[in-house]
Scaffold this motif. Structure first.
Motif, PDB file in Angstrom:
ATOM      1  N   MET A 164       0.826  -1.205   0.000  1.00 18.80           N
ATOM      2  CA  MET A 164       0.000   0.000   0.000  1.00 18.80           C
ATOM      3  C   MET A 164       0.861   1.256   0.000  1.00 18.80           C
ATOM      4  SD  MET A 164      -2.964   1.231   2.682  1.00 18.80           S
ATOM      5  CE  MET A 164      -4.177   0.085   2.090  1.00 18.80           C
ATOM      6  N   LEU A 165       2.003   1.233   0.740  1.00 16.12           N
ATOM      7  CA  LEU A 165       2.867   2.404   0.789  1.00 16.12           C
ATOM      8  C   LEU A 165       3.383   2.745  -0.603  1.00 16.12           C
ATOM      9  CD1 LEU A 165       4.307   4.536   2.422  1.00 16.12           C
ATOM     10  CD2 LEU A 165       6.149   2.897   2.861  1.00 16.12           C
ATOM     11  N   THR A 166       3.783   1.735  -1.375  1.00 18.80           N
ATOM     12  CA  THR A 166       4.273   1.984  -2.733  1.00 18.80           C
ATOM     13  C   THR A 166       3.195   2.640  -3.572  1.00 18.80           C
ATOM     14  OG1 THR A 166       5.732   0.071  -2.601  1.00 18.80           O
ATOM     15  CG2 THR A 166       5.214   0.902  -4.795  1.00 18.80           C
ATOM     16  N   ARG A 167       1.957   2.168  -3.436  1.00 17.88           N
ATOM     17  CA  ARG A 167       0.853   2.734  -4.200  1.00 17.88           C
ATOM     18  C   ARG A 167       0.625   4.188  -3.823  1.00 17.88           C
ATOM     19  NH1 ARG A 167      -3.912  -1.147  -2.894  1.00 17.88           N
ATOM     20  NH2 ARG A 167      -5.057   0.314  -4.201  1.00 17.88           N
ATOM     21  N   LEU A 168       0.751   4.492  -2.545  1.00 22.20           N
ATOM     22  CA  LEU A 168       0.541   5.865  -2.097  1.00 22.20           C
ATOM     23  C   LEU A 168       1.636   6.791  -2.609  1.00 22.20           C
ATOM     24  CD1 LEU A 168      -0.581   5.207   1.572  1.00 22.20           C
ATOM     25  CD2 LEU A 168      -1.976   6.179  -0.256  1.00 22.20           C
ATOM     26  N   ILE A 169       2.892   6.326  -2.521  1.00 23.04           N
ATOM     27  CA  ILE A 169       4.001   7.174  -2.962  1.00 23.04           C
ATOM     28  C   ILE A 169       3.930   7.421  -4.459  1.00 23.04           C
ATOM     29  CG2 ILE A 169       6.508   7.213  -3.267  1.00 23.04           C
ATOM     30  CD1 ILE A 169       6.768   5.938  -0.542  1.00 23.04           C
ATOM     31  N   SER A 170       3.454   6.425  -5.201  1.00 24.64           N
ATOM     32  CA  SER A 170       3.367   6.588  -6.648  1.00 24.64           C
ATOM     33  C   SER A 170       2.163   7.416  -7.063  1.00 24.64           C
ATOM     34  CB  SER A 170       3.285   5.217  -7.326  1.00 24.64           C
ATOM     35  OG  SER A 170       2.088   4.559  -6.951  1.00 24.64           O
TER      36      SER A 170
ATOM     37  N   LEU B  20       0.376  10.755   5.753  1.00 19.84           N
ATOM     38  CA  LEU B  20       0.309   9.353   5.345  1.00 19.84           C
ATOM     39  C   LEU B  20      -1.012   8.730   5.777  1.00 19.84           C
ATOM     40  CD1 LEU B  20       1.655   6.898   4.105  1.00 19.84           C
ATOM     41  CD2 LEU B  20       2.776   6.466   6.298  1.00 19.84           C
ATOM     42  N   MET B  21      -1.426   8.997   7.012  1.00 25.26           N
ATOM     43  CA  MET B  21      -2.692   8.448   7.492  1.00 25.26           C
ATOM     44  C   MET B  21      -3.866   9.003   6.694  1.00 25.26           C
ATOM     45  SD  MET B  21      -1.570   6.382   9.611  1.00 25.26           S
ATOM     46  CE  MET B  21      -3.199   5.787  10.053  1.00 25.26           C
ATOM     47  N   GLU B  22      -3.781  10.278   6.349  1.00 27.42           N
ATOM     48  CA  GLU B  22      -4.841  10.889   5.553  1.00 27.42           C
ATOM     49  C   GLU B  22      -4.920  10.236   4.174  1.00 27.42           C
ATOM     50  OE1 GLU B  22      -6.068  15.270   3.702  1.00 27.42           O
ATOM     51  OE2 GLU B  22      -4.382  15.076   5.085  1.00 27.42           O
ATOM     52  N   ALA B  23      -3.772  10.002   3.569  1.00 27.85           N
ATOM     53  CA  ALA B  23      -3.737   9.383   2.244  1.00 27.85           C
ATOM     54  C   ALA B  23      -4.252   7.947   2.288  1.00 27.85           C
ATOM     55  CB  ALA B  23      -2.317   9.416   1.693  1.00 27.85           C
ATOM     56  N   ILE B  24      -3.874   7.214   3.352  1.00 23.87           N
ATOM     57  CA  ILE B  24      -4.376   5.850   3.511  1.00 23.87           C
ATOM     58  C   ILE B  24      -5.896   5.860   3.648  1.00 23.87           C
ATOM     59  CG2 ILE B  24      -4.437   3.877   5.083  1.00 23.87           C
ATOM     60  CD1 ILE B  24      -1.464   4.387   5.632  1.00 23.87           C
ATOM     61  N   GLY B  25      -6.421   6.827   4.405  1.00 21.37           N
ATOM     62  CA  GLY B  25      -7.865   6.937   4.567  1.00 21.37           C
ATOM     63  C   GLY B  25      -8.575   7.186   3.246  1.00 21.37           C
ATOM     64  N   VAL B  26      -8.007   8.069   2.438  1.00 17.42           N
ATOM     65  CA  VAL B  26      -8.591   8.360   1.125  1.00 17.42           C
ATOM     66  C   VAL B  26      -8.572   7.110   0.247  1.00 17.42           C
ATOM     67  CG1 VAL B  26      -8.266   9.654  -1.017  1.00 17.42           C
ATOM     68  CG2 VAL B  26      -8.062  10.816   1.185  1.00 17.42           C
ATOM     69  N   LEU B  27      -7.446   6.391   0.258  1.00 23.41           N
ATOM     70  CA  LEU B  27      -7.332   5.180  -0.541  1.00 23.41           C
ATOM     71  C   LEU B  27      -8.351   4.133  -0.101  1.00 23.41           C
ATOM     72  CD1 LEU B  27      -5.858   3.529  -2.690  1.00 23.41           C
ATOM     73  CD2 LEU B  27      -4.230   2.817  -0.929  1.00 23.41           C
ATOM     74  N   GLU B  28      -8.513   3.953   1.206  1.00 23.71           N
ATOM     75  CA  GLU B  28      -9.465   2.971   1.714  1.00 23.71           C
ATOM     76  C   GLU B  28     -10.891   3.343   1.324  1.00 23.71           C
ATOM     77  OE1 GLU B  28      -8.602   2.859   5.876  1.00 23.71           O
ATOM     78  OE2 GLU B  28      -7.066   1.293   5.656  1.00 23.71           O
TER      79      GLU B  28
ATOM     80  N   GLN C  10     -15.615   2.243  -1.932  1.00 26.95           N
ATOM     81  CA  GLN C  10     -16.610   2.684  -2.902  1.00 26.95           C
ATOM     82  C   GLN C  10     -16.564   1.828  -4.157  1.00 26.95           C
ATOM     83  OE1 GLN C  10     -19.041   5.134  -2.412  1.00 26.95           O
ATOM     84  NE2 GLN C  10     -19.793   4.075  -4.221  1.00 26.95           N
ATOM     85  N   ALA C  11     -15.349   1.461  -4.575  1.00 32.37           N
ATOM     86  CA  ALA C  11     -15.212   0.599  -5.752  1.00 32.37           C
ATOM     87  C   ALA C  11     -15.849  -0.767  -5.490  1.00 32.37           C
ATOM     88  CB  ALA C  11     -13.744   0.441  -6.118  1.00 32.37           C
ATOM     89  N   GLN C  12     -15.655  -1.309  -4.268  1.00 35.48           N
ATOM     90  CA  GLN C  12     -16.266  -2.586  -3.913  1.00 35.48           C
ATOM     91  C   GLN C  12     -17.783  -2.472  -3.878  1.00 35.48           C
ATOM     92  OE1 GLN C  12     -14.753  -5.871  -3.081  1.00 35.48           O
ATOM     93  NE2 GLN C  12     -16.890  -6.180  -3.639  1.00 35.48           N
ATOM     94  N   ALA C  13     -18.296  -1.370  -3.311  1.00 22.23           N
ATOM     95  CA  ALA C  13     -19.741  -1.157  -3.262  1.00 22.23           C
ATOM     96  C   ALA C  13     -20.328  -1.070  -4.663  1.00 22.23           C
ATOM     97  CB  ALA C  13     -20.058   0.111  -2.469  1.00 22.23           C
ATOM     98  N   ASN C  14     -19.648  -0.369  -5.559  1.00 22.74           N
ATOM     99  CA  ASN C  14     -20.125  -0.257  -6.939  1.00 22.74           C
ATOM    100  C   ASN C  14     -20.120  -1.615  -7.632  1.00 22.74           C
ATOM    101  OD1 ASN C  14     -20.390   2.513  -6.590  1.00 22.74           O
ATOM    102  ND2 ASN C  14     -18.439   3.007  -7.543  1.00 22.74           N
ATOM    103  N   ALA C  15     -19.062  -2.392  -7.382  1.00 22.54           N
ATOM    104  CA  ALA C  15     -18.989  -3.729  -7.981  1.00 22.54           C
ATOM    105  C   ALA C  15     -20.098  -4.626  -7.436  1.00 22.54           C
ATOM    106  CB  ALA C  15     -17.618  -4.352  -7.694  1.00 22.54           C
ATOM    107  N   ASP C  16     -20.412  -4.486  -6.136  1.00 26.18           N
ATOM    108  CA  ASP C  16     -21.475  -5.283  -5.532  1.00 26.18           C
ATOM    109  C   ASP C  16     -22.844  -4.922  -6.115  1.00 26.18           C
ATOM    110  OD1 ASP C  16     -19.731  -6.712  -3.986  1.00 26.18           O
ATOM    111  OD2 ASP C  16     -20.090  -5.579  -2.144  1.00 26.18           O
TER     112      ASP C  16
END
Length: 249
Positions: A1-7, A50-58, A63-69
């Motif tokens: 997850m950290l790599t995804r956030l930094i990128s 970092l915590m803020e970015a993780i929260g946004v990602l989650e 939301q993506a999971q809810a849309n897929a459901d």
């Protein structure tokens, strides 16, 4: 997850608005080392970012999971709502249909049971469908077979009696305990037990498992409120809010 956030979000945050155009691959080794050091220093000085970015990602992933459901629920509505064999309770003409995938050995299913009953009873306009989905071992399968066989032999009213009793049952599920349960409701336990391993009963369980697999359902309870999927136990007050939201749409 950290790599995804930094990128992603942290890259722009660390280097400013022009960072979006920065091509890391074009940097020299020295430039990349400097960049990484600056990112590390920035995060150490501002860990809340970092915590803020993780929260946004989650939130985005949820939301993506809810849309897929929603897409899954809509794609399989006929199998969910009109399979021709699942028990249909509540108000058969209700304006919202709730489907529950459940297992009689599931602690969270047992916890949800009285709250689901209260929701349906208090609302009065919910169509409720039960999908037998035994996933917790041999006793789960025995219980599901007995409940479905009861429906096959004695109909929906007897099924609901047995279903409710199994949802509150706390002992080991065996053929003897199931026989005694049926006799307690003046049912023909011998006929029901004889039906348990029939092609009809096992076919229903297999069909429910196939539908669950197609809808990426692997746990119980799982609820579908029209096109909203709820994975896991949900308290009564939250179910009421979701029901109102479904009606509002």
């Amino acid at each position: 997850m950290l790599t995804r956030l930094i990128s992603g979000p942290l890259l722009a945050l660390a280097l400013g608005s022009s960072a979006a155009a920065t091509d890391l691959a074009s940097m020299t080794d020295e430039e990349r080392a400097t960049f990484r050091a600056e990112i590390r220093a920035y995060l150490l000085e501002n860990p809340e970012v970092l915590m803020e970015a993780i929260g946004v990602l989650e939130q985005r992933e949820q939301q993506a999971q809810a849309n897929a459901d929603v897409d899954l629920a809509r794609a399989y509505q006929d199998a969910l709502f009109n399979d021709g064999f699942s028990y249909v309770g509540g108000n058969p003409e209700g304006d919202v249909t709730i489907v529950e995938f459940m297992d009689y050995r599931c602690g969270y299913c047992k916890r949800a049971f009285p709250e689901v009953e209260e929701l349906i009873s208090a609302d009065g306009n919910v169509r409720f469908i039960i999908k037998e989905f035994p996933i917790l071992g041999e006793q789960s399968v025995l219980a599901a077979q007995f409940a479905i066989a009861t429906q096959q032999v004695d109909g929906d009213e007897a099924y609901k009696l047995v279903h409710d009793a199994l949802m509150t049952f706390r002992g080991d599920i065996t053929l003897d305990s199931l026989s005694r349960l049926g006799e307690a409701y003046d049912l023909d336990s011998d006929s029901i037990i004889a039906e348990m391993n029939s092609d009809a009963v096992n076919g229903i369980i297999a069909t429910n498992r196939q539908l669950a697999n197609q809808m990426q359902i692997s746990g119980t309870p799982t609820f579908v409120f029209d096109d909203q999927m709820l994975r896991g136990y949900v308290p009564l007050d939250q179910m009421e809010l979701i029901l109102a939201e479904v009606r509002g749409n």
